[in-house]
Design an enzyme around this catalytic site. Structure first.
Site, PDB file in Angstrom:
ATOM      1  N   LYS C 160      72.926  52.512  69.174  1.00 21.45           N
ATOM      2  CA  LYS C 160      72.632  52.858  67.804  1.00 21.45           C
ATOM      3  C   LYS C 160      73.863  53.509  67.186  1.00 21.45           C
ATOM      4  O   LYS C 160      74.613  54.127  67.948  1.00 21.45           O
ATOM      5  CB  LYS C 160      71.423  53.794  67.709  1.00 21.45           C
ATOM      6  CG  LYS C 160      71.407  54.920  68.746  1.00 21.45           C
ATOM      7  CD  LYS C 160      71.563  56.348  68.278  1.00 21.45           C
ATOM      8  CE  LYS C 160      72.827  56.705  67.592  1.00 21.45           C
ATOM      9  NZ  LYS C 160      73.492  57.921  68.050  1.00 21.45           N
ATOM     10  N   TYR C 248      69.635  60.843  64.394  1.00 22.97           N
ATOM     11  CA  TYR C 248      68.633  61.522  65.225  1.00 22.97           C
ATOM     12  C   TYR C 248      67.630  62.273  64.352  1.00 22.97           C
ATOM     13  O   TYR C 248      66.437  62.312  64.643  1.00 22.97           O
ATOM     14  CB  TYR C 248      69.293  62.509  66.203  1.00 22.97           C
ATOM     15  CG  TYR C 248      70.117  61.865  67.270  1.00 22.97           C
ATOM     16  CD1 TYR C 248      69.508  61.166  68.314  1.00 22.97           C
ATOM     17  CD2 TYR C 248      71.504  61.932  67.253  1.00 22.97           C
ATOM     18  CE1 TYR C 248      70.267  60.568  69.309  1.00 22.97           C
ATOM     19  CE2 TYR C 248      72.266  61.336  68.246  1.00 22.97           C
ATOM     20  CZ  TYR C 248      71.646  60.651  69.269  1.00 22.97           C
ATOM     21  OH  TYR C 248      72.397  60.061  70.249  1.00 22.97           O
TER      22      TYR C 248
END
Lengths: 405, 405, 405, 405
Positions: C160, C248
């Site tokens: 990611k 995140y």
């Protein structure tokens, strides 16, 4: 300060007790002056620790307050705070409930002559034992009682938020100026030892440059709790969770950055089917931009579980106050990388420190740390927060806290 | 209680303030009685929270104390504790330093007629405002002033340790019995909210069966601190770290197990080249056996860094008080396997709760929670600890705390 | 040390060791099946705890990965994660640095025939030991190598953020679909035990209704650290702190609410005089609205001190992950009023759990928990965050994560 | 999954994987050597962090261990520890349960030729892949298998406690000396990062002089847990909670003071009606005196709730390891006055560090940190503890750990 007329009965000094004790416990860090300690045979001579600095005033020289409103805050916290204060005393009580007022008066040893009801409030102008008025009423009544107090020639310590509108705030400031009396808004947060310690760390550079402040204040609003019922009445409360507790988040951001915000964005989330939130908002989330590039994201609600948290992220370290604005039990932690240190903070209890600060300003003829202008700025900023939520965009803030556009 | 003769001057109720405040803040959990709250137009009617239970007494009905000794504990803690109490007031001060006594008296609003020196102490028998004497003197003077107080017809609250020897303790108990007055030893630890909460968990079975108590109390004894200098004088102190702070460890073990020890072993470690430890010991480590099979290992010193820790290991969970016996800032954690919960504890502040308990016992003619017999037992146990260290073996303890052999 | 004589035989199972061990330690909670434990005389028979579930596959049946990129993440974390995995093994390495690749291969016992450089990468299509490709390259290269891997007939696990643009993401998804191969984005956060435990608490209703998620991810970007240098190159990184670690925070908000956001507001704060922030942003603050009325305020920066915090405020309790997304050492606390409980969380280590999940999907022909569509949605949302910051207003989000207007 | 075609060649290096990975993650603090990082076009060149120091050995050069005993510790912890080791590998398994041994062997890729049962154990002398024997059997079998291993010409790593009696220990040491092989006792505690960090603080003087060590190790012994059943058999266990977990408390005291005790006192508390405690003791409490004047009070039990705590009280600060000896999740806090800092500790995982230390000693022909003499000393000290409990008095300890009188 007060030109007493009742000093002849010899008990002017009576309730100094609490103040004296508070003095001693508060700063009990250093101490041990070279005081003369002529000790009796066999007994030990212990010095007089900290009794002098900052010394507690004898009662006759303390600032006398008329406390307006005998609600939960007054009964649970402020009476105790006066008892623990060093420069302040309760000189009068103002309540609509005569029986309750008498019971409280008996408890604190106050003559019933110093009890007033709301209609007769203006007579305090004739009471020379009253130097200042402490307004502890629902927000919507702050302006009226502050102005009436000034007209009676008294100084005013007024609970936060200052009032429901900037216009009311301005009228309050004007009334004080006209009367030549001091006005302070009661931000206890500015006197809380852990918060002050965090601010001290920032000023000492321990956090590096401040980049972000986050602060969340949440609690349940219980409609069955009589002390909370007025908070859902727009006229009395002036707003919902923002004006009640979100104001702590707002203050935290300004206090910790040491800057005034230049931009604001916000969102409001309220369940309109919940009868509590027909007139006032539940959750508010707002973001601020500061001139240095620091940002803040802040929130409050009446439905979230109890949370009173402030975090200041610097380039070198992070200070966390969690909880940060409880009446007691606040904690301060400093984090550098993965090392977390809990720091004790000590000092005078926040409520009595707040009241004593007002007294010191009156006695020393100085401007308080949180004057009416500070309260006005926050009221303008909260208005801007509501406007930003309404507009759905970032609004530019003027130096005085009002918003453009 | 006190048959006042000075009520005519109309200030009997004066210093009720602190007590009233404390009452309200202390139990501020429940509240909201159906009290009539006739509210003025536009103002809110908030109920009177907790003001009644446990209510604070008006000053005239409070128990009046003569505080003997104006050392650090009195000045830093006890004056404040009286201010926050509900049933107690300072009625007289006893000090060898007249100037200091006058300054304190002025601070707490006490007429100078109620000041005594040590030589004239026995005259308090003629002071009807004094119901009880609070002995806050070096340990070696406890017996003398307690006995003199009883002879003057007063009740006695005496700081811990009760005295230097069991014989002194017995004389104190006898004097109280002869005088028909109450004697309580001032174990504030028995009134500390977190410790009480831990004890409550144990009684509720949350820890299972108690198997082990550990408790360590350590601090630096600074020979330059005047308030500590008498502690190295054997006549005045009666012992070293054990009698000063090890007593908290001993009390913790007895309080948390709810049992009386049947065996004791100990060791002492003192650097005799250190001038502080020529007459009294530095570090003591002692172990106890209890009838249930529970054990305790306990310690104290004057050279270890500050530690005031109690841990109770049960078969189901562990309760940790760390710190457990600080004046403020104590914490309680409960551990079950690897899940650790921090539990808040609230309640009246330990010093004022202790003093008020004595007052309640006097007012209600009841035996205090920590009577002279409790103090005597600890003095015997401490004597047994020293004896066990001397003997280098486990000693058997009798039910009264004394040791065999 | 060992002079082996047994190297000639079929040791396809050789490096099963790590996987087997991991299996056993990971789920070591329950255990103790009724396994036959015929014990030798005098020796104890201990059961075989947890070895079967979830069992580790023998090497020959594990999914073989070609790891593309031998940077810090690969060397410090992923090699170890493969060693601790149960269903995965490294089958090939792809690097531009042949010497480094050979050293790593020797370390992990990989034949040099399975080493590839970037030019020759497409030859992995001919390597039957390679089932899948793990793309651990700078963000700007994700699309290219993913598409090339699919063309070579391999499944793809891609770090990611998925790519720099939604268009790239769509091309990646399309290529996978065309090849009939699985695509998973490597969100280790979705496999972190403490985060999963928090999500479990939410699903079990322990927090009540979720009202607010806050999450802050900050770290110093050190321009001298070679492993971070590419992050200030817009072509390679695609963005600044948002795409690197703010992701995140974004994932936390979506994961903890279990909802997709419908509105977004944002602000960016970067010092353009700082050479690190000429092409990519430093600090981003963004707020999200969710259909339920929940809000989120989230942030990231490259200048704040290390912080990796997630907090979920419910109507009944608050869950705090602080830190929440460290590689190790994360912690979970649950707060109800003033009672705070630290909850242990156990389970397979996040990186190996992530890799094994991909392997299980390949082996079982199932869609992964975080398919390309999940990565695409986040890339769209991050584009919307940048757009909201640019627009200075709340933008409406479509169900697919893209923004209106 | 992978259809391998490359199985026929020299895969001596196959299971290096785990070790290599562990190396990299373990010491990932410093890093970034000046390694050549010829990067491909567009890809980033990241350095090779920490791969070299301390580097992992290729499998052929690792020390091969025969693990004797496939109980819970081996299955849950040691297999994983070998997988994460850098210098160690499993070369053989010894078990009385052939089926179980085969299943484990398949899992870790070990040829069945390297499986032994207890009767055939001595044949490992003919297995050149085995360099050392790791004895993971009940305590009562340690001596026998250690001696047999030495006779087979192997080095020995033996679980703690070393044996049931000093005589057995001496025989083990003698057998090693005669064979010219190394003997190490497996004290993982001496390799635990938080404990090592605490010891480092002490050596750096951060605690001042150590005055007191307290350590409590408690857990429930579940008679239904097959892996614990042998612990109540005196022949196999040699003692109760003391030899099992009290040994951690004993080691802690010696490790943290850096001294050998000169005196011991103890007490034992066991419910003889509890079938678990007919042959071995439940709770032991013991106290130690050290030459410096430091003291220790220590305990263990099989009935207390889980506790694994070590505290070191110095004259300047206190270090608390709570938990201190868990397999994972240990924590270190440093307290100075009322400031408490949580310190992270990192480093190689304790079990693999322990095994690798033995391997390094074998490879470098050095004496291990915890040789047989260390184990012998503890066995003597534990014998002295039992003797002191029996005698009911302080016993004098000789330099070798045995007691007088």
């Amino acid at each position: 300060m007060a030109t007493r007329t009742d000093t002849g009965r010899g008990h002017g000094r009576r309730n100094l007790l609490a103040g004296a004790a508070a003095t001693m416990t508060a700063g009990a860090a250093a101490s041990a002056s070279g005081a003369t300690t002529a000790t009796p045979p066999r007994a030990t001579g212990r010095p007089m620790p900290d009794m002098e600095r900052p010394f507690a005033l004898p009662e006759a020289r303390r600032v006398g307050y008329a406390v307006v409103g005998l609600g939960k805050l007054t009964l649970d916290e402020l009476l105790g705070a006066f008892a623990a204060s060093r420069r302040s005393r309760i000189a009068a009580l103002v309540s609509g409930d005569r029986a309750k007022a008498e019971r409280v008066a008996d408890r604190i040893g106050l003559d019933h002559r110093h009890l007033y009801d709301y209609a007769g409030f203006d007579r305090i102008g004739d009471d020379p034992t009253v130097d200042a008025v402490f307004v502890v009423l629902p927000n919507g009544l702050h302006a009226e009682y502050t102005v009436r107090a000034f007209r009676a020639g008294k100084h005013v310590l007024c609970e936060k938020p200052m009032a429901n509108t900037p216009e009311e705030c301005e009228a309050m400031i004007r009334a004080g100026r006209d009367a030549g009396r001091r006005l302070m808004i009661a931000y206890r947060q500015r006197f809380e030892p852990h918060g002050l310690a965090a601010r001290g760390l920032i000023e000492a550079g321990r956090l590096g440059r401040v980049r972000l402040v986050t602060s969340d204040h949440h609690r349940h609003l219980d409609p069955r709790d009589p002390s909370d019922q007025w908070r859902t009445d727009r006229m009395l409360a002036g707003g919902g969770s923002l004006v009640d507790i979100g104001l702590y988040s707002l203050q935290a951001a300004r206090m910790m950055t040491g800057e005034e915000p230049v931009g604001v964005s916000a969102a409001i989330s309220s369940d309109r089917d919940d009868p509590r939130f027909r007139a006032v908002e539940d959750m508010v989330q707002f973001s601020l931009r500061f001139p240095s590039g620091a940002l803040a994201h802040l929130s409050s609600s009446y439905t979230g579980s109890r949370l009173k948290r402030i975090e200041v992220l610097g380039t070198e370290a992070t200070a966390t106050l969690d909880p940060g604005t409880e009446y007691r039990g606040n904690r301060l932690r400093l984090r550098r990388e993965q090392e977390v240190t809990e720091l004790p903070a000590s000092g005078q209890e926040q409520f009595s420190a707040e009241i004593d600060h007002m007294s010191e300003c009156i006695l020393g003829d100085r401007a308080p740390r949180t004057p009416g202008e500070e309260g006005l700025r926050d009221v303008r900023l909260m208005r801007a927060i509501y406007a930003a939520a309404e507009a759905g965009r970032w609004l530019t803030l003027r130096p005085d806290g009002s918003h453009e556009g």
